[in-house]
Scaffold this active site. Sequence first.
Site, PDB file in Angstrom:
ATOM      1  N   ARG A 174       0.335  -1.008   0.111  1.00 26.82           N
ATOM      2  CA  ARG A 174       0.767   0.276  -0.361  1.00 26.82           C
ATOM      3  C   ARG A 174       0.988   1.086  -0.082  1.00 26.82           C
ATOM      4  O   ARG A 174       0.368   2.391   0.240  1.00 26.82           O
ATOM      5  CB  ARG A 174      -1.239   0.027   1.485  1.00 26.82           C
ATOM      6  CG  ARG A 174      -1.667  -1.591   1.296  1.00 26.82           C
ATOM      7  CD  ARG A 174      -2.875  -1.017   0.054  1.00 26.82           C
ATOM      8  NE  ARG A 174      -3.280  -2.167   0.347  1.00 26.82           N
ATOM      9  CZ  ARG A 174      -3.246  -3.688  -0.582  1.00 26.82           C
ATOM     10  NH1 ARG A 174      -2.466  -3.896  -0.944  1.00 26.82           N
ATOM     11  NH2 ARG A 174      -4.316  -4.310  -0.496  1.00 26.82           N
ATOM     12  N   SER A 225     -10.428  -0.110   3.516  1.00 32.77           N
ATOM     13  CA  SER A 225     -10.194  -0.527   4.315  1.00 32.77           C
ATOM     14  C   SER A 225      -9.251   0.340   5.338  1.00 32.77           C
ATOM     15  O   SER A 225      -8.863   1.322   4.953  1.00 32.77           O
ATOM     16  CB  SER A 225      -9.071  -1.837   4.343  1.00 32.77           C
ATOM     17  OG  SER A 225      -9.703  -2.571   3.801  1.00 32.77           O
ATOM     18  N   GLU A 295      -4.554   3.050   7.042  1.00 34.98           N
ATOM     19  CA  GLU A 295      -3.882   2.529   5.509  1.00 34.98           C
ATOM     20  C   GLU A 295      -4.890   3.633   4.653  1.00 34.98           C
ATOM     21  O   GLU A 295      -4.820   4.741   3.658  1.00 34.98           O
ATOM     22  CB  GLU A 295      -5.024   1.401   4.484  1.00 34.98           C
ATOM     23  CG  GLU A 295      -4.977   1.277   3.464  1.00 34.98           C
ATOM     24  CD  GLU A 295      -5.614   0.024   2.765  1.00 34.98           C
ATOM     25  OE1 GLU A 295      -6.475  -0.399   1.436  1.00 34.98           O
ATOM     26  OE2 GLU A 295      -5.298  -0.953   3.273  1.00 34.98           O
TER      27      GLU A 295
END
Length: 300
Positions: A174, A225, A295
């Site tokens: 990520r 998320s 995130e």
Amino acid sequence: MERLAQELKENNVGKVLQHEPLAHHTTLKIGGPAELFIEPNSVQGLEKAMTLIKKHNIPWRAIGRGSNLLVSDEGIKGAVIKLGRDISDLTVEETKVKVGGGYSIVALATQLSRKGLTGLEFAAGIPGSVGGAVYMNAGAHGSDMSKILEKALVLFEDGTIEWLTNDELQFSYRHSILQNERPGICIEAVLSLEEGNREAIVEKIQKNKDYRKETQPWNFPCAGSIFRNPLPNYAGELIEKNGLKGYEIGGAKVSDLHANFIVNTGSATAQDVVDLITYIQKTIKEKEGIEMHTEVEIVS
């Protein structure tokens, strides 16, 4: 700021708005106003806008489709640049795909599946743009952008445009170099896919979309998320294990469907979401000894 707005309009860079509510541009439907909101009408318009922003020494940030983003209730000072439909060209030559940063990653996955190209099935259901997916190295179902991206065309804040290779983007979980080390806007990406069985690819795309619908709360405004998985653990499992599924602060709620999602039940403020994130982090740290890192990008 008034002068910059006027110059942007005079140069016909695209849509230019002042004090535009960012709740209109985020999937959480939360966020105060952008002091200056710009949606360029072309790559040239984007380049000109960046030149003028730097000329006036105004802080800026880019957004795509507004997923994975929590904007403060006070909004964002400076300029917000949104890559939209006008920067979403698509060219497919055999297995090479050149696509604009404003293109919907879900729509792209669906479009390429119909052409019998495999490699992007993981993106079915990810509610973001191509540029945002490169920026965040978006992924799901065991794959991510780093597996298929050949290179990206990036506009940097000094006005220079440069192709960065997969290696130069320094992808990790990520993360890409565009987030911190070399802030920039992905305006175009070149993907390298493979030929496959069209029916099987379309079926997998639909299966991934159905899985998201069944396991994630897209019937409520949410940002995707909230936490990165603290591998080998999974964020959702840790949150559920510690009894936080369904926990609410104000209008923000840990989803009953998937514990790594926070939903806006209708009246949530950004502060509600931040307070809920903080409470989850504190609880997991105390009970599991695990640090939970977000995130979702929190912007103020």
